[in-house]
Design an enzyme around this catalytic site. Structure first.
Site, PDB file in Angstrom:
ATOM      1  N   GLN A   1       0.837  -1.212   0.000  1.00 28.10           N
ATOM      2  CA  GLN A   1       0.000   0.000   0.000  1.00 28.10           C
ATOM      3  C   GLN A   1       0.868   1.258   0.000  1.00 28.10           C
ATOM      4  O   GLN A   1       1.819   1.367   0.775  1.00 28.10           O
ATOM      5  CB  GLN A   1      -0.921   0.040   1.211  1.00 28.10           C
ATOM      6  CG  GLN A   1      -1.959   1.150   1.030  1.00 28.10           C
ATOM      7  CD  GLN A   1      -2.801   1.398   2.259  1.00 28.10           C
ATOM      8  OE1 GLN A   1      -2.279   1.704   3.323  1.00 28.10           O
ATOM      9  NE2 GLN A   1      -4.107   1.276   2.120  1.00 28.10           N
TER      10      GLN A   1
ATOM     11  N   CYS B   1      -6.453   7.195   5.043  1.00 25.01           N
ATOM     12  CA  CYS B   1      -5.783   7.540   6.298  1.00 25.01           C
ATOM     13  C   CYS B   1      -6.266   8.890   6.814  1.00 25.01           C
ATOM     14  O   CYS B   1      -6.204   9.900   6.106  1.00 25.01           O
ATOM     15  CB  CYS B   1      -4.268   7.569   6.102  1.00 25.01           C
ATOM     16  SG  CYS B   1      -3.434   8.012   7.643  1.00 25.01           S
TER      17      CYS B   1
END
Ligand SMILES: Cc1cc2nc3c(=O)[nH]c(=O)nc-3n(C[C@H](O)[C@H](O)[C@H](O)COP(=O)(O)O)c2cc1C
Length: 396
Positions: free
Chosen positions: A130, A160
């Site tokens: 990722q 995030c």
């Protein structure tokens, strides 16, 4: 990188009414890569390093006996105990992902450092790396690096919520700028041949929900799957994940949809599949607390029931994990990794607080292991465990 605290507990447990007929799919194919079963270990910064990932894969191994046979009689015997020796092995965790990695950092690192940073073991395949970042060209460069390192997939983080990431327009910060995301999709897609996926939240806030639009954009841009953590950025980890948005995304696109948010048990996993129609289930916070969750889902799918770990299972699990950590890093005990994990692994154990205190006070890896041994030696062994151990000793 600032670590995200694991104290992101669930506000309210989800109540399940599990429709018996719906199970987690045996497999999903993402851009030609087989993910079997259709379960994914979520990327978690500060948690899902190579040791933890391998540990979860191992803890997830189960016997394939009876798998896929809808008429199989639910049965649990010593052969299906969590720690029992098994045959016809397969991991119940279909895909693992790295912690999020800065595309910027990666493209600037010297090659030797980069190799250390992206290190993974052969038995971690299939594995997805990722990335986070905001510059399309840098992300494309980083995706190429990841492909060259042999990762099976590359994933873009658009979820995030950390201020430090958002303030540089990374993670969920990008959710406010779909045209920019389109450029990133285009550049990264053109840069690599491996499957390219995206993990995102529903949107920045309830006033700005973009998940369906974003999923369509991903499909149009040639991405191979999407994963939705069904909360907004503003929501952080509060409230419940709103799975109806996973269903809305699934309705809107043809590429595989991975559902994520608040799956803590095999029943939750099946309910998510039933309620949303998603193609795979991603599990984050439940994994450090219950490393057998993937195995339990596999058992549940095969037999309609699953094992709860005994305290012996926990003992072996904690010890195995600590030994793996020590092999990887001699300073693990003082470095805090063992201490951090001890607190997750012993959560809910009677007397676990004393063990955690002893572990925190330990000054070496050996002292940590001694504390773990002493704690479990003092645990009463239940009748069921005795029975199971006798069965195993008899080779049943
Ligand atoms: C400690 C921690 C670190 C995380 N780090 C990442 C990350 O690096 N990348 C990412 O996409 N999501 C990250 N997440 C979010 C998880 O992948 C997942 O989306 C979220 O925890 C919801 O799933 P769950 O309810 O199964 O935990 C993190 C979550 C936690 C608790």
């Amino acid at each position: 990188m600032k670590k995200v605290s694991m104290k992101k507990t669930w506000d309210k447990p989800r109540e399940n009414t599990m429709p018996a007929a719906v199970r987690v799919p045996a497999a999903v194919v993402i851009g030609g890569v087989l993910v079997a079963p259709a379960t994914v270990l979520a990327p978690m910064a500060g948690v899902t390093d190579t040791v933890f990932r391998r540990f979860i894969r191992n803890a997830s191994i189960f016997t394939g006996h009876g798998r896929g046979d809808a008429g199989a009689t639910p049965q649990i015997d010593a052969r299906h105990l969590v720690e029992a020796p098994i045959s016809n092995q397969q991991s119940g965790c279909g895909l693992i992902m790295t912690e999020f990695t800065s595309a910027d950092g990666l493209s600037r690192m010297r090659e030797s450092k980069r190799k250390r940073y992206l290190a993974y073991d052969e038995d971690e395949h299939p594995i997805s790396a990722q990335l986070f970042g905001s510059d399309p060209l840098t992300l494309a460069d980083a995706a190429r690096i990841v492909e060259d390192e042999g990762f099976d997939m590359v994933d873009l983080n658009l979820g995030c919520p950390a201020k430090r990431v958002v303030s540089c327009n990374g993670g969920s910060g990008l959710l406010r700028d779909l045209p920019h995301i389109a450029t990133i999709f285009e550049r990264v897609r053109a840069a690599v041949r491996i499957p390219f996926t995206v993990k995102f939240r529903m949107g920045w806030s309830d006033q700005h929900i973009v998940c369906v639009e974003l999923a369509r954009l991903a499909q149009e841009s040639g991405l191979n799957a999407v994963a939705l953590h069904a909360r907004t950025r503003e929501q952080g980890y509060s409230g419940q994940a709103r799975w109806e948005f996973i269903a809305a995304v699934k309705d809107a696109i043809r590429i595989p949809v991975i559902g994520n948010g608040d799956v803590r048990s095999p029943e939750d996993a099946c309910t998510m599949i039933a309620e949303t129609g998603c193609d795979a289930v991603m599990i984050g916070r439940a994994a450090p607390a219950n490393p057998w969750i993937f195995r339990q889902i596999a058992q549940y799918t095969a037999f309609g029931t699953y094992n709860q770990p005994t305290s012996m299972d926990r003992y072996h699990m904690i010890r195995d994990y600590f030994v793996m950590l020590m092999e990887e890093d001699q300073n693990a005990a003082t470095g805090g990794r063992m201490k951090q994990f001890a607190s997750w692994f012993t959560h809910g154990l009677p007397g676990g607080a004393v063990l955690r205190k002893n572990i925190y006070e330990a000054k070496s890896s050996t002292e940590v292991l001694t504390a773990v041994d002493a704690f479990f030696a003092a645990q009463p062994t239940s009748e069921t465990e005795n029975e199971a151990e006798q069965l195993l000793a008899a080779g049943v």
